[in-house]
Write a protein that holds these residues in place. Structure first.
Motif, PDB file in Angstrom:
ATOM      1  N   HIS A 290      34.214  33.675  35.212  1.00  0.00           N
ATOM      2  CA  HIS A 290      33.678  34.900  35.872  1.00  0.00           C
ATOM      3  C   HIS A 290      32.281  35.258  35.286  1.00  0.00           C
ATOM      4  O   HIS A 290      31.949  36.127  35.565  1.00  0.00           O
ATOM      5  CB  HIS A 290      34.801  35.829  35.589  1.00  0.00           C
ATOM      6  CG  HIS A 290      36.113  35.711  35.956  1.00  0.00           C
ATOM      7  ND1 HIS A 290      36.550  35.116  37.142  1.00  0.00           N
ATOM      8  CD2 HIS A 290      37.213  35.980  35.423  1.00  0.00           C
ATOM      9  CE1 HIS A 290      37.588  34.839  37.236  1.00  0.00           C
ATOM     10  NE2 HIS A 290      38.336  35.391  36.261  1.00  0.00           N
ATOM     11  N   GLU A 331      41.120  34.009  40.274  1.00  0.00           N
ATOM     12  CA  GLU A 331      40.745  35.446  40.829  1.00  0.00           C
ATOM     13  C   GLU A 331      40.501  36.397  39.819  1.00  0.00           C
ATOM     14  O   GLU A 331      41.034  36.286  38.599  1.00  0.00           O
ATOM     15  CB  GLU A 331      41.635  35.837  41.828  1.00  0.00           C
ATOM     16  CG  GLU A 331      41.909  35.029  43.044  1.00  0.00           C
ATOM     17  CD  GLU A 331      42.817  35.582  43.867  1.00  0.00           C
ATOM     18  OE1 GLU A 331      43.478  36.631  43.531  1.00  0.00           O
ATOM     19  OE2 GLU A 331      43.195  35.142  44.893  1.00  0.00           O
ATOM     20  N   SER A 332      39.408  36.926  39.966  1.00  0.00           N
ATOM     21  CA  SER A 332      39.002  37.875  39.064  1.00  0.00           C
ATOM     22  C   SER A 332      39.531  39.279  39.282  1.00  0.00           C
ATOM     23  O   SER A 332      39.914  39.511  40.380  1.00  0.00           O
ATOM     24  CB  SER A 332      37.265  38.319  38.958  1.00  0.00           C
ATOM     25  OG  SER A 332      36.965  38.758  40.253  1.00  0.00           O
TER      26      SER A 332
END
Length: 386
Positions: A290, A331-332
């Motif tokens: 991320h 996914e963040s």
């Protein structure tokens, strides 16, 4: 009854090939003149010369057989062999220079002699690798009357800058260009000095020209990498940046290592297809999940050997990259602006990953010898009592 001999390289123990090395050698009769047993001491002669010793690992390097060499020092006490008693082979030496003959020192008296010699241009740099070693030494030989020769060795380091132009032929004073704003002594054409010419050549490493690379694996694009140049001097920092924002594949972790490759030439390999010796000189490791962009900085140590090649060995430099990427999208965790409750995000317990590596060749050049003298293992000074 003894004479103390001290050799000192005033500027430091590191030199560029082609540069003039200067050393002050002092001979002292340390006995006090107040002593009743004090007497004058006589030295028959003393000389000095530079030599380079070559050492090879028998398990990795196959050298051609050489005939047995007889140490003539054992038969004649007036013959100087600078590499006598040392291992390896003497692959390069300069002609000996006589410092004096028949020196008489009274109690407490000292005599200092200056030795200067051009460090040979046709030799290898100082190098201590896994397979071969090149070691330079200044050897001072001296002999008392009716006594065997004693040797004083002062190790020093040699840096080689390939492509340095040869000094121009001296011009006639009548037609030589002159600068009226320079002193006569300084007018000795500064650009003719090897050190100044070499430092001028090394300024090319300060020029920046960004190089861009797309980092991809079999699944897609991982990141964009930018490095500002690929030629560095000893002591410089290697700086690179990563842009992960345009990547299709999530990168979890990356590492960058500065490595040297020591390869024995094919004709001297002990075994066919012999592996290359790789040595690490620094590593940067970072978790980057991320992360949109990041950078690294790796210093080139001052005590390593720049790239070079001889008939026996080649030394190259590279940046070694290793990437760990996820096989699935990651996914963040988005936190809502007005979310009243405190939430805790934890990473996944298990992630399927792929790993791959990439090597980017770079060049490492010498730097000002005065800088490398600060970290040298040598002091440039040594002494002996004879």
């Amino acid at each position: 009854m003894m004479i103390e001999v001290v050799a000192s390289m005033a500027r430091g123990p590191v030199f560029l090939a082609g540069e003039v090395m200067e050393c002050l050698i002092t001979f002292t009769n340390p006995m006090s003149h107040l002593s009743t047993s004090a007497s004058s001491e006589m030295l028959a002669w003393a000389s000095a010369q530079i030599h380079c010793q070559f050492h090879a690992s028998e398990s990795r390097v196959a050298l051609p057989a050489q005939g047995t060499k007889q140490d003539v020092q054992a038969e004649s006490d007036t013959v100087l062999i600078p590499s006598r008693g040392e291992g390896g082979q003497c692959m390069l030496d300069t002609p000996p220079k006589i410092l004096f003959c028949d020196l008489c020192l009274d109690p407490g008296e000292s005599r200092t002699y200056s030795y200067s010699e051009v460090v040979p241009n046709d030799g290898p740099p100082s190098f201590r690798g896994q397979s071969v070693k090149y070691v330079y030494k200044l050897t001072i030989g001296c002999q008392r009357v009716n006594s065997p020769i004693k040797l004083l060795r002062v190790p020093f380091r040699v840096l080689v800058l390939h492509g340095m132009p040869e000094p121009p032929f001296p011009q006639d004073e009548e037609v030589a260009p002159s600068n009226p704003f320079l002193e006569e002594e300084e007018g000795g054409r500064r650009d003719d000095r090897p050190l100044e010419r070499a430092l001028d050549m090394l300024t090319i490493t300060s020029r920046r020209c960004p190089h861009l690379f797309n980092i991809t694996n079999m699944r897609g694009k991982v990141a964009k990498f930018c490095i500002f140049k690929t030629v560095y001097r000893l002591g410089e920092d290697i700086i690179g940046t990563f842009d992960f924002s345009e990547g299709d594949i999530p990168c979890i972790q990356y590492s960058v290592s500065l490595q040297s490759e020591e390869e024995i030439q094919q004709g001297y390999q002990r075994r066919p297809g012999q592996s290359i010796s790789v040595t690490g000189h620094g590593r940067h490791l970072e978790s980057c999940l991320h992360t949109a962009s990041t950078h690294f900085s790796l210093p080139v140590p001052l005590n390593v050997t720049p790239g070079f090649s001889t008939d026996i060995v080649t030394l190259r430099w590279r940046l070694h990259f290793e990437f760990v990427t996820s096989r699935e999208p990651m996914e963040s965790h988005n936190v809502l602006q007005n979310q009243p409750e405190v939430t805790v995000w934890t990473g996944a317990e298990h992630v399927d990953v792929d790993t791959f590596s990439w090597d980017l060749p770079i060049k490492v050049l010498p730097t000002n010898p005065a800088l490398t003298s600060y970290v040298s293992q040598f002091t440039g000074t040594n002494s002996i009592n004879i």
